[in-house]
Motif scaffolding. Structure first.
Motif: not given
Length: 716
Positions: A600-628
């Motif tokens: 998920v690539l998120s971008s906050t647009i003006s007039p709010q403070l500009p911000k760009v963030s990314g979140t990676l989420h992986l799901t396997f049997p018994y395992v969940n992984f996330s990175l942002s």
């Protein structure tokens, strides 16, 4: 005394008991046998430093005592005592059993008790060598003549007690000068020679749901003195120590609330649905009672002996009504103004005057004729008394015949597919509150309270109206939600006679003016999922979330010259555009979502403070992984872009989520250092964790003896 005793008798009997301390009778209590019911008497005795030797009795006039779930209260540190306590608690019964009278003793049977222990009437009578006497009756039974009441629980008690003094850790019923003072109380201006409590909880369900709660105490310390009681004897604690050695912390009930709450949900007639889907209201009235110091206690004749009676007496604090809420009204109504499709639309086709005839079966013989011929062959075979081989073969063929759906002459129908749906709904939720406040500063005694001397009156009126339109095309291929919320608020203090300082009145008016508002807010959510018909990528898409304040009422005056400014929509003002967020989601899933990946690539647009963030989420049997992580503008004044920390988590769940492992870390990209690391494991209710933080460490100074000293820089 270790048994539960039954007071015997015929249809009706009377039982008298006297408690002796040495040769002196200190308590007399009667009990009676209720016809066709068992009157059960439960004695408990022990010792506590403040109350002294005590004897607590509970007699069930109706119902049965519930299962004792408390544990032994022994506070000994001896390991043998702790082991014995564990065995004692383990040996307690885990379920109630049916009982049988053998002589005057009730013995437990093997059969479980199926009755209801929540309905009861019990009489309580206690004696304390230091404190005094207590008697009360408590019940949770509805009389048959009051069957319109859903539930009724009541508790009434009175206590004849004397003031307890403390000297060098000892608790005495006599003052340092040898005086004994019996406690008094006041009820509606009437002086009483005893302390009291009363509780009543009622509920009705017809025609509306009503609940009433009316607690009443003579003083804030009544519950501390007399509600620490038990109905089951803790033999282990008594035999091991003979007394309760736990630390004494005097507590008080500082506030009470008399309240009435009424609610009603209306049955909506069919002709009003869906324009009115549901409607309900609630009404709440309450008197909040607070405690304050009794300013008149120093003028009491018992306080003239200079032996600290006023410091220890439970009369040192009194109750007064602090806030009265005559009306707190809330209503909720919602419905659908328009929807498409309104209902499943049907298109009627031509009706056939001639009944439809079934098609010829695969053997070339009409179905009706075939059935007739088969019946004739069967009849001939029965007459002949035997069945030929050809007939058997024919039956085997019948089993393989194809069957056709029964056709009728009803009109054929076709349905228009609901690929496009639209709904326009509303929600109206007004709320009205009126309060009366009283001040305790002018209150000198419980008799001196004056209902007419109010500190202030306050009202708050809210009437939010929300209109929501939602559109969906092709099963979330394109969806849109649009909310319009009109939220007016009115607040004021028409009466501020209790405030003597002009500054307090000014602050109160400014608070009311700031609270008043007229706001129209528009919130939008637009989502586009181009691969919705491809199961592996169905959750991929683009969405836009925005919130606009179309109209704002802004207070910019003062208490003497109030004024407001109405602000419209301004796309350059962050207070007007409070949310402006664009999301791009790339997602895939396999094997019924057992494996899934999303970014998920998120971008906050003006007039709010500009911000760009990314979140990676992986799901396997018994395992969940996330990175942002992400980047954003530092502030409105500083256009410099800064890097957000990297946040990463891993979760492993095994054995149907009974065994769990997790790891999380946060790395500061700006300072190039670790911020936190956490490792944890858990199995059922047991958990273990290891945590590291980037923080200021402490060192113990054993040279200058200055104790723990914080370092000046952070370390991991």
């Amino acid at each position: 005394a270790s048994r539960t005793w039954l007071l015997p008798g015929g249809e009706f009997a009377f039982f008298n008991a006297v408690l002796y301390v040495g040769p002196v009778p200190v308590m007399y209590f009667p009990a009676f046998y209720y016809p066709k019911d068992e009157l059960v008497f439960n004695p408990v005795f022990g010792f506590r430093p403040r109350e002294g030797f005590y004897f607590q009795t509970t007699t069930y006039l109706y119902g049965r005592k519930p299962l004792d779930s408390s544990s032994s209260t022994s506070t000994s540190d001896d390991s043998a005592t702790e082991s014995a306590k564990g065995i004692y608690n383990f040996m307690k019964p885990s379920s109630l059993k049916e009982q049988e009278l053998q002589g005057i003793v009730l013995h437990n049977l093997d059969k479980d008790y199926k009755g209801d222990t929540s309905k009861y009437i019990k009489f309580e009578l206690d004696a304390y060598s230091n404190l005094g006497f207590f008697a009360g009756i408590e019940g949770n039974v509805i009389p048959q003549k009051l069957s319109f009441i859903s539930s009724m629980k009541y508790d009434v008690a009175m206590a004849f007690s004397n003031t307890i003094f403390s000297a060098q850790g000892n608790y005495l019923s006599l003052s340092p000068k040898g005086n004994k003072y019996w406690d008094r109380s006041n009820f509606l201006g009437l002086d009483l020679p005893f302390r009291y409590k009363a509780k009543l909880d009622l509920s009705f369900s017809n025609p509306i749901n009503v609940s009433i709660s009316l607690p009443l105490y003579s003083d804030p310390y009544f519950a501390y003195d007399f509600e620490n009681r038990s109905e089951s004897m803790d033999w282990l604690s008594y035999l091991m120590s003979g007394k309760d050695t736990s630390e004494i912390n005097i507590t008080e009930i500082s506030s009470l609330a008399w309240k009435i709450n009424a609610t009603k949900s209306f049955n909506i007639p069919g002709f009003l649905n869906p324009y009115i889907s549901s409607a309900s209201f609630s009404w709440y009235s309450a008197i909040n009672i607070s405690s304050t110091s009794n300013a008149s206690i120093s003028s009491d004749s018992r306080a003239q002996n200079a032996d600290s009676w006023a410091y220890y007496s439970p009369e040192r604090k009194i109750y007064y009504p602090s806030t009265i809420t005559p009306v707190k009204f809330n209503m909720n109504m919602n419905g659908t103004l328009f929807s498409w499709p309104q209902v499943s639309q049907k298109v009627n086709t031509e009706q056939y005057d001639i009944p439809l005839v079934k098609p010829t079966d695969i053997y070339g013989e009409p179905e009706e004729e075939k059935q007739t011929s088969e019946a004739e062959k069967t009849l001939e075979g029965e007459k002949a008394g035997e069945e030929s081989k050809d007939s058997k073969d024919k039956k085997e063929e019948e089993k393989l015949e194809l069957t056709f759906t029964e056709l009728t002459s009803n009109p054929l129908t076709t349905y228009i597919p609901d690929s496009f749906t639209y709904r326009l709904t509303y929600n109206f939720n007004p709320d009205i509150v009126f309060q009366i406040n009283y001040d305790e500063t002018s209150l000198t005694s419980s008799q001196g309270f004056d209902w007419s001397k109010k500190k202030s009156d306050m009202y708050t009126i809210k009437a939010p109206l929300q209109i929501t339109s939602s559109m969906n095309y092709a099963q979330n291929f394109l969806s849109m939600t649009n909310d319009f919320l009109y939220n007016p608020i009115w607040q004021g203090h028409p009466n501020t006679d209790g405030y003597t300082r002009a500054e307090d009145i000014t602050n109160l008016k400014n608070a009311d003016y700031n609270a008043e508002s007229q706001t129209i807010t528009n919130k939008n959510v637009i989502s586009f999922k181009p691969f919705v018909y491809v199961p592996a990528f169905a959750n991929s898409g683009i969405s836009w979330n925005s919130t606009f304040k179309l109209l704002r009422k802004k207070y910019n005056g003062d208490a003497n010259n109030p004024s407001w400014e109405y602000c419209g929509l301004d796309f350059t003002d962050a207070d007007s555009v409070t949310e402006n967020l664009l999301n791009l989601t790339i997602a895939s899933s396999q094997q019924e979502n057992k494996f899934s990946q999303s970014f998920v690539l998120s971008s906050t647009i003006s007039p709010q403070l500009p911000k760009v963030s990314g979140t990676l989420h992986l799901t396997f049997p018994y395992v969940n992984f996330s990175l942002s992580t992400g980047v954003q503008q530092k502030s409105k004044e500083d256009s410099k872009w800064i890097k957000n920390p990297i946040d990463q988590t891993v979760q492993v769940s095994l054995l149907d989520s009974k065994l769990n492992f997790s790891q999380s870390l946060s790395y500061n990209l700006e300072d190039n250092c670790m911020e936190s690391l956490k490792l944890s494991a858990s199995y059922k209710t047991f958990s273990l964790s290891y945590v590291m933080l980037n923080t200021y460490a402490y060192n113990f100074d054993d040279v200058n003896h200055t104790g723990w000293i914080s370092e000046t820089t952070k370390s991991f």
